[in-house]
Design a protein around this motif. Structure first.
Motif, PDB file in Angstrom:
ATOM      1  N   ASP A 277       0.856  -1.184   0.000  1.00 37.26           N
ATOM      2  CA  ASP A 277       0.000   0.000   0.000  1.00 37.26           C
ATOM      3  C   ASP A 277       0.897   1.240   0.000  1.00 37.26           C
ATOM      4  N   VAL A 278       1.751   1.292  -1.024  1.00 35.34           N
ATOM      5  CA  VAL A 278       2.788   2.324  -1.098  1.00 35.34           C
ATOM      6  C   VAL A 278       2.219   3.725  -0.904  1.00 35.34           C
ATOM      7  N   TYR A 279       1.124   4.018  -1.648  1.00 27.49           N
ATOM      8  CA  TYR A 279       0.655   5.401  -1.713  1.00 27.49           C
ATOM      9  C   TYR A 279       0.015   5.894  -0.418  1.00 27.49           C
ATOM     10  N   HIS A 280      -0.288   4.974   0.488  1.00 23.91           N
ATOM     11  CA  HIS A 280      -0.843   5.420   1.761  1.00 23.91           C
ATOM     12  C   HIS A 280       0.126   5.142   2.901  1.00 23.91           C
ATOM     13  N   SER A 281       1.353   4.726   2.556  1.00 29.14           N
ATOM     14  CA  SER A 281       2.318   4.382   3.599  1.00 29.14           C
ATOM     15  C   SER A 281       2.870   5.652   4.243  1.00 29.14           C
ATOM     16  N   LEU A 282       3.407   5.466   5.426  1.00 25.25           N
ATOM     17  CA  LEU A 282       3.945   6.602   6.168  1.00 25.25           C
ATOM     18  C   LEU A 282       5.100   7.239   5.401  1.00 25.25           C
ATOM     19  N   TRP A 283       5.979   6.383   4.846  1.00 26.07           N
ATOM     20  CA  TRP A 283       7.166   6.962   4.190  1.00 26.07           C
ATOM     21  C   TRP A 283       6.811   7.744   2.939  1.00 26.07           C
ATOM     22  N   PHE A 284       5.753   7.308   2.222  1.00 30.37           N
ATOM     23  CA  PHE A 284       5.315   8.059   1.046  1.00 30.37           C
ATOM     24  C   PHE A 284       4.757   9.415   1.474  1.00 30.37           C
TER      25      PHE A 284
ATOM     26  N   PRO B  53     -15.301  16.635   0.891  1.00 35.49           N
ATOM     27  CA  PRO B  53     -15.365  18.098   0.934  1.00 35.49           C
ATOM     28  C   PRO B  53     -14.107  18.764   0.384  1.00 35.49           C
ATOM     29  N   GLY B  54     -13.069  17.972   0.105  1.00 33.11           N
ATOM     30  CA  GLY B  54     -11.830  18.558  -0.416  1.00 33.11           C
ATOM     31  C   GLY B  54     -11.862  18.840  -1.905  1.00 33.11           C
ATOM     32  N   VAL B  55     -12.886  18.304  -2.585  1.00 33.65           N
ATOM     33  CA  VAL B  55     -12.902  18.413  -4.048  1.00 33.65           C
ATOM     34  C   VAL B  55     -12.835  19.862  -4.563  1.00 33.65           C
TER      35      VAL B  55
ATOM     36  N   ILE C 245       5.617  10.979   4.186  1.00 39.41           N
ATOM     37  CA  ILE C 245       6.729  11.820   4.638  1.00 39.41           C
ATOM     38  C   ILE C 245       7.384  12.488   3.427  1.00 39.41           C
ATOM     39  N   LEU C 246       7.532  11.747   2.343  1.00 35.28           N
ATOM     40  CA  LEU C 246       8.108  12.323   1.116  1.00 35.28           C
ATOM     41  C   LEU C 246       7.259  13.481   0.607  1.00 35.28           C
ATOM     42  N   MET C 247       5.921  13.268   0.628  1.00 35.43           N
ATOM     43  CA  MET C 247       5.011  14.328   0.184  1.00 35.43           C
ATOM     44  C   MET C 247       5.130  15.536   1.109  1.00 35.43           C
ATOM     45  N   GLY C 248       5.230  15.252   2.404  1.00 37.26           N
ATOM     46  CA  GLY C 248       5.377  16.331   3.386  1.00 37.26           C
ATOM     47  C   GLY C 248       6.654  17.108   3.129  1.00 37.26           C
ATOM     48  N   ALA C 249       7.734  16.367   2.838  1.00 39.63           N
ATOM     49  CA  ALA C 249       9.019  17.026   2.565  1.00 39.63           C
ATOM     50  C   ALA C 249       8.908  17.907   1.333  1.00 39.63           C
ATOM     51  N   LEU C 250       8.203  17.420   0.312  1.00 40.06           N
ATOM     52  CA  LEU C 250       8.029  18.206  -0.917  1.00 40.06           C
ATOM     53  C   LEU C 250       7.238  19.479  -0.620  1.00 40.06           C
ATOM     54  N   THR C 251       6.198  19.313   0.218  1.00 37.67           N
ATOM     55  CA  THR C 251       5.388  20.473   0.596  1.00 37.67           C
ATOM     56  C   THR C 251       6.249  21.526   1.286  1.00 37.67           C
TER      57      THR C 251
ATOM     58  N   GLY D 176      -6.366  19.800  -0.469  1.00 36.23           N
ATOM     59  CA  GLY D 176      -7.666  19.236  -0.849  1.00 36.23           C
ATOM     60  C   GLY D 176      -7.701  17.736  -0.617  1.00 36.23           C
ATOM     61  N   GLY D 177      -6.600  17.072  -0.970  1.00 31.53           N
ATOM     62  CA  GLY D 177      -6.512  15.629  -0.753  1.00 31.53           C
ATOM     63  C   GLY D 177      -6.573  15.279   0.715  1.00 31.53           C
ATOM     64  N   LEU D 178      -5.865  16.073   1.548  1.00 30.42           N
ATOM     65  CA  LEU D 178      -5.872  15.826   2.995  1.00 30.42           C
ATOM     66  C   LEU D 178      -7.265  16.024   3.571  1.00 30.42           C
ATOM     67  N   VAL D 179      -7.911  17.136   3.169  1.00 28.39           N
ATOM     68  CA  VAL D 179      -9.268  17.424   3.653  1.00 28.39           C
ATOM     69  C   VAL D 179     -10.181  16.244   3.329  1.00 28.39           C
ATOM     70  N   GLY D 180     -10.055  15.753   2.092  1.00 30.76           N
ATOM     71  CA  GLY D 180     -10.887  14.630   1.672  1.00 30.76           C
ATOM     72  C   GLY D 180     -10.626  13.392   2.507  1.00 30.76           C
ATOM     73  N   SER D 181      -9.345  13.124   2.811  1.00 31.44           N
ATOM     74  CA  SER D 181      -9.057  11.877   3.524  1.00 31.44           C
ATOM     75  C   SER D 181      -9.447  11.966   4.997  1.00 31.44           C
TER      76      SER D 181
END
Lengths: 279, 471
Positions: free
Chosen positions: B67-74, B397-399, B76-82, B181-186
């Protein structure tokens, strides 16, 4: 099925165009170049006609839809966009050398569509998921993106070939290729156009997926690979805009980028996913 | 503490404000995404995992590779990019703002160094209102312009497209918008599904992630489901007619099709699949060997007891399937004789197919013998079926935030790539041979476009100043 007949002839026209472009570069005669341009133009017009005929024919069959619904139709449209974009570039730059490197792409795609036994040229009805107004905008933006990246790939090959050209070498073929700085600039322009189109393609696909599958992003292999392609080109644009990467580095990166494009287009069919109608 | 903080800050700041990091993160994210498309995610995991050795499987599970796309390390990578995007933008914004607000002096000489000859021309008899004409012309063409007179020389400065310097920030903001938006949705939304049999209503849906029911707060009734096919047998349209009602009142009637979802109170319903369930009537025929009461057809309601043709006891249908093991419809008949043990067995609509598909030992057991209760043989003649519609029910609601992000991204990319910040200088000086006019320009991108603009400008100014031609 007059459209498929025209389309299979177009395959040969593009091959003739390639041959003439090549002859023009090897012999250095503009006459061949003019003929090559003429052949490409005839091919493009014939292909446009065939696409329109196919569109009309689908309505006559009572299953009317834009001819963008399966692998055969997408390959035809891919070829059309690549030749269309090339014609604009040729007209703007007044240089025909790129034709030698682009027409083979068009020819190969057409040959694959026309002669591969696994690809049916029949007009098929649309499955419910494809019945949407987003189909046309999604396909057009994606394929213009692919085509621009295809041109960037061809320009990168030219760039790397031009490196071998030295004044003492009397190689006409290499000498006719434009200066590296021009190739590099044009390459970057193609990447930029491709990136914008790919972005639009992903966005239109995303909005469409939201109304068809219920989620604007579901990590389907095709979605994911388009994102991978997007990320690769995004990193390329950053390294150029901010870090000033040019020339050979960009040419190599463009290779990788185009490999991702090809995998997004064809390779993903070997992975299960929601885009399975593109097989 | 304070000193340590101020000391460590520049290091972190420098790390996150580097574009090298951006490029590295983009490539790492791309590679992680590749991994996710090669290893089965959520679907097909069990089969794939079977083929792995226990140690490798453990490793896969540890790194969340299923479940790569929902894993913690993925994440963290997104967070780092942000963080990278935010800090990069903050770091560079001041410089951009300075460039945007900068007002270069019109009487600069540097732009005119090394300009090609065709950007300079001479006018023999300049009109008296020469300076005014140039001024008006430039002011009409460029939003920002300044003029200055130094002795006999006139200088003009004009620029356009300064706002394009902010295009990059727009693009970066759009990425943040999409991620938010993605975070709000999840966090605030859900992805669920529900199967509704024609004519029935539900007020809960089942969450896809937790497999737990979610209360909707309203009722959805499936009024009708239809599926249409093309002549070649491929599906043409799935259509579910639904009625939404809340507090016992009917609120909204709508037809849901693929690509045409229905929205009610923030929940969107999508046509996702369909199927059939047994209806309320089973058509059975009962025949008997050797002088019984003869064959008889009966319409039977599941669960209700009926007496056997000869009155030896009762039977009832205790289980019904529309399609069991690909054999087709099947019914379980339970016979309760007045004397002796009861017996239960499966009866198929397609007995021949059952014989082909089911293994021998199974067929020989009384459980699959339609003649197990002598002297009768039961046959399943038919089964009334009802459709159920499978709906995907999502709330996200994130849409709208994601849509705004999409819009900003396209606008930002367009501005960044295709609009350049162009600065134009025009120098007019009275010299022995007449009025000498020079035009120079700089641009942050698209040198070809700039050259074209400078050439047209030179030509227009020439026409403007030549002779006494009125404009």
């Amino acid at each position: 099925m007059i459209n498929s007949i025209i389309l299979s002839y177009t395959t040969f026209i593009y091959f003739a165009a390639f041959f003439l472009y090549l002859l023009c570069m090897v012999m250095g005669r503009t006459g061949f170049g003019r003929l090559a341009t003429l052949a490409t133009l005839v091919g493009l017009i014939a292909q446009s006609l065939a696409i329109v005929l196919r569109w009309i024919e689908s309505y006559q069959l009572g299953i009317g839809h834009a001819p963008f619904s399966n692998l055969y139709e997408s390959l035809i449209f891919f070829t059309w966009t690549i030749i269309f974009l090339y014609m604009i570039v040729e007209w703007r730059t007044k240089n025909r050398t790129l034709g030698t490197f682009v027409t083979p792409l068009a020819f190969l795609a057409m040959a694959y569509a026309s002669f591969s036994p696994g690809i049916s040229s029949k007009i098929q009805p649309l499955v419910p998921a494809l019945k949407s107004n987003w189909l046309i905008s999604h396909v057009i933006t994606c394929f213009f993106g692919y085509a621009a990246f295809g041109l960037s790939f061809a320009l990168s090959i030219m760039y790397l070939l031009k490196q071998r050209d030295t004044p003492e070498k009397k190689n006409l073929f290499l000498r006719l290729i434009p200066e590296q700085s021009i190739l590099d600039e044009l390459n970057y322009q193609m990447i930029v156009i491709g990136f914008l189109m790919l972005t639009l393609g992903i966005i239109t696909g995303s909005v469409w997926a939201h109304s068809a599958w219920g989620s604007y992003w579901s990590w389907d292999p095709k979605e994911t690979w388009s994102l991978i392609t997007w990320l690769i080109y995004a990193s390329m644009i950053h390294s150029r805009m901010v870090r000033g990467w040019k020339g050979r580095k960009i040419a190599y990166l463009s290779f990788i980028g185009f490999c991702c494009v090809l995998f997004t287009y064809f390779g993903v069919n070997y992975l299960a996913g929601l885009h399975s109608y593109a097989k | 503490m304070k000193r340590q903080f101020s000391k460590s800050r520049p290091v972190i700041w420098a790390f996150f404000s580097s574009v090298k990091l951006t490029v590295a993160l983009l490539i790492i994210l791309a590679m992680a995404s590749v991994v996710g498309t090669l290893i089965p995610q959520t679907e097909g995991v069990a089969e794939f995992a079977k083929g792995l050795s226990p140690a490798v499987r453990k490793l896969f599970v540890f790194f969340d590779l299923f479940d790569v796309y929902h894993s913690l390390w993925f994440r963290i990578l997104m967070g780092a990019l942000t963080l990278n995007i935010v800090i990069c933008s903050l770091d560079r914004f001041q410089g951009t703002w300075k460039r945007f607000t900068a007002r270069p002096r019109p009487d600069r000489e540097k732009p005119f160094q090394d300009i090609p000859g065709e950007q300079t021309f001479v006018i023999d008899s300049p009109p008296a209102d020469m300076a005014e004409r140039v001024h008006d012309y430039l002011a009409a063409k460029y939003r920002k312009m300044r003029a200055k007179e130094v002795g006999t020389e006139g200088y003009f400065y004009a620029e356009r497209g300064g706002y394009s310097l902010f295009g990059v920030y727009l693009v970066h903001m759009s990425v943040l918008c999409i991620l938010v938006g993605g975070l709000v949705g999840s966090f605030l939304g859900f992805e669920a599904y529900v199967n509704i049999v024609e004519g029935e209503s539900v007020n809960t849906v089942v969450s896809r992630k937790e497999r737990s029911p979610i209360e909707l707060g309203f009722e959805v009734r499936c009024d009708n489901f239809t599926v249409d096919f093309y002549e070649n047998g491929t599906p043409k349209e799935y259509r579910t007619e639904v009625t939404f009602s809340a507090d016992g009142k009917r609120m909204k009637q709508e037809a849901i099709r693929v690509n045409h979802p229905a929205v009610f109170q923030g929940v969107t319903f999508y046509q996702s699949n369909y199927g059939t369930v047994p209806g309320n009537t089973v058509h059975l025929s009962i025949s008997s060997q050797g002088g019984g009461p003869g064959a008889r057809h009966m319409k039977v309601e599941p669960g209700k007891p009926y007496s056997l043709p000869g009155g030896e006891g009762t039977f009832s249908i205790t289980d019904l399937r529309t399609n069991i093991m690909d054999i087709g419809p099947a019914a379980m008949v339970s016979v309760k004789p007045e004397h002796g043990q009861g017996i239960r067995f499966w009866v198929f609509k397609y007995q021949d197919r059952a014989k082909k598909i089911l293994p021998g030992p199974m067929l020989n057991s009384p459980k699959f013998n339609a003649s197990a209760f002598e002297p009768y043989t039961f046959t399943l003649a038919g089964l009334d079926t009802r459709y159920y519609t499978g709906l995907q029910a999502n709330k996200d609601p994130g849409v709208p935030v994601v849509w705004i992000g999409f819009f900003l991204m396209v606008a930002g990319l367009f501005v960044t790539f295709f609009i350049s910040h162009r600065r134009i200088w025009v120098k007019v000086s009275q010299q022995a041979q007449g009025l000498v006019v020079s035009v120079a320009g700089t641009s942050n991108k698209n040198p070809v476009g700039l050259q074209r603009e400078v050439n047209t400008l030179t030509l227009s100014l020439k026409n403007l100043l030549q002779g006494d031609r009125q404009v």
